[in-house]
Design a protein around this motif. Sequence first.
Motif, short mmCIF file in Angstrom:
data_model
loop_
_atom_site.label_atom_id
_atom_site.label_comp_id
_atom_site.label_asym_id
_atom_site.label_seq_id
_atom_site.Cartn_x
_atom_site.Cartn_y
_atom_site.Cartn_z
N THR A 52 -8.94 0.71 3.01
CA THR A 52 -9.07 0.65 4.47
C THR A 52 -10.12 -0.38 4.88
N TRP A 53 -11.22 -0.40 4.19
CA TRP A 53 -12.35 -1.28 4.53
C TRP A 53 -12.00 -2.74 4.25
N THR A 112 -3.40 -1.32 9.86
CA THR A 112 -2.82 -0.02 10.24
C THR A 112 -1.35 0.04 9.90
N LEU A 144 -0.95 0.21 6.02
CA LEU A 144 -1.44 1.44 5.39
C LEU A 144 -0.72 2.69 5.88
N ALA A 177 -8.74 -4.16 6.45
CA ALA A 177 -9.05 -4.35 7.87
C ALA A 177 -9.90 -5.60 8.07
N GLU A 212 0.86 -1.18 0.00
CA GLU A 212 0.00 0.00 0.00
C GLU A 212 0.90 1.24 0.00
#
Length: 265
Positions: free
Chosen positions: A151-152, A164, A167, A155, A137
Amino acid sequence: MSTGEVVVSTDGGLREIVVDRAPARNALRAVDMHRITDAVTDAVDGGAVRAILLRSVGPHFCAGADIVSVNAPGAERPVTGGLIRAVRAGANRMIQALWDCPLPVVVAVAGRAMGLGAHLALTADVIVAAEGASLVEPFAGLGFAVDSGGTWLLARRAGLGAATQVLLRGKPLDARRGYELGVFDEVVADGDLVAQAARIAGELAAGPTLALSATKGLLRRGLTTDLAAALESELVAVELTVRSSDFKEGIAAFGQRRKPEFTGR
C-alpha cells in the motif's frame, strides 16, 4: 530439478543480484529474501559498490512469496504469531533494506511482478520494464490484506487513485499504463530489457556516489517532512558533498568541457 537460487556478483562498482528460480516463476522463499537482504546490506557496508542492479532469469520477474513450498503437504504448520514473525524477518526486512539503501538501485521487470515481487520492484530508484511486463496485486482476490509495503510503495509511485484500483480491484498495471503513471521509468522491447537496465545501472555506478546517495536520501526523507526541514537537510548535504573528490572533478571537467571521471570519493 533444481529450485534455483539468488546469485550475487560484483563487477567494478556494480553489484548484480539475480533471482534464478525460473521454474518457480522466481517466487521467493525465506532463504532467498535473506540472501537479497544480505547482498544489499553488504554492498552498503563494504564501500566498493556504487550501484545495485536487481533482475531475474526467465519470462517473469517474480511471482511473489513462494506460498507453494510453505503450504506443501507435510510442511510444518505455523504457530500462532508465526506469520507475523516470518514476514518481519523475511519480506519486510528485505523491502526495508532496499528502500533504505543509500546506493542507486535499478530493477529490470520482465513479465509479471506479483505481490511481493511487485513490492520488490517498487523499492527501486529506476524501474525498467519490458513491453510485456505488468504489476499484479492478487491479495484481494485471494481474500487477505496486502503485506510487505504494497500500500505504501504503490501509492507513492502510482498515486492513491491508481493504487486503489490495483489493490482493491486486482487490476493488473501493464507496462504502458505503468509508464504513464510514472511507476515504470522506461519501457523497452523484451529482448532489450537486461542490456538497458545494466546500462543505466552502470551509469549510476560511474557517477558521483556521495552526491547521488545524498540526493536519494533527501528525496525519500522529503516525503515525510516539511519544506523548512528539507531546506536545512539540503544545506548539510551540500556542505558534505562539496568536500568530496568527485565535486572537485566535476567542477574541473565542467571548466575543461569534458566528461567527468568520478571515483565515488
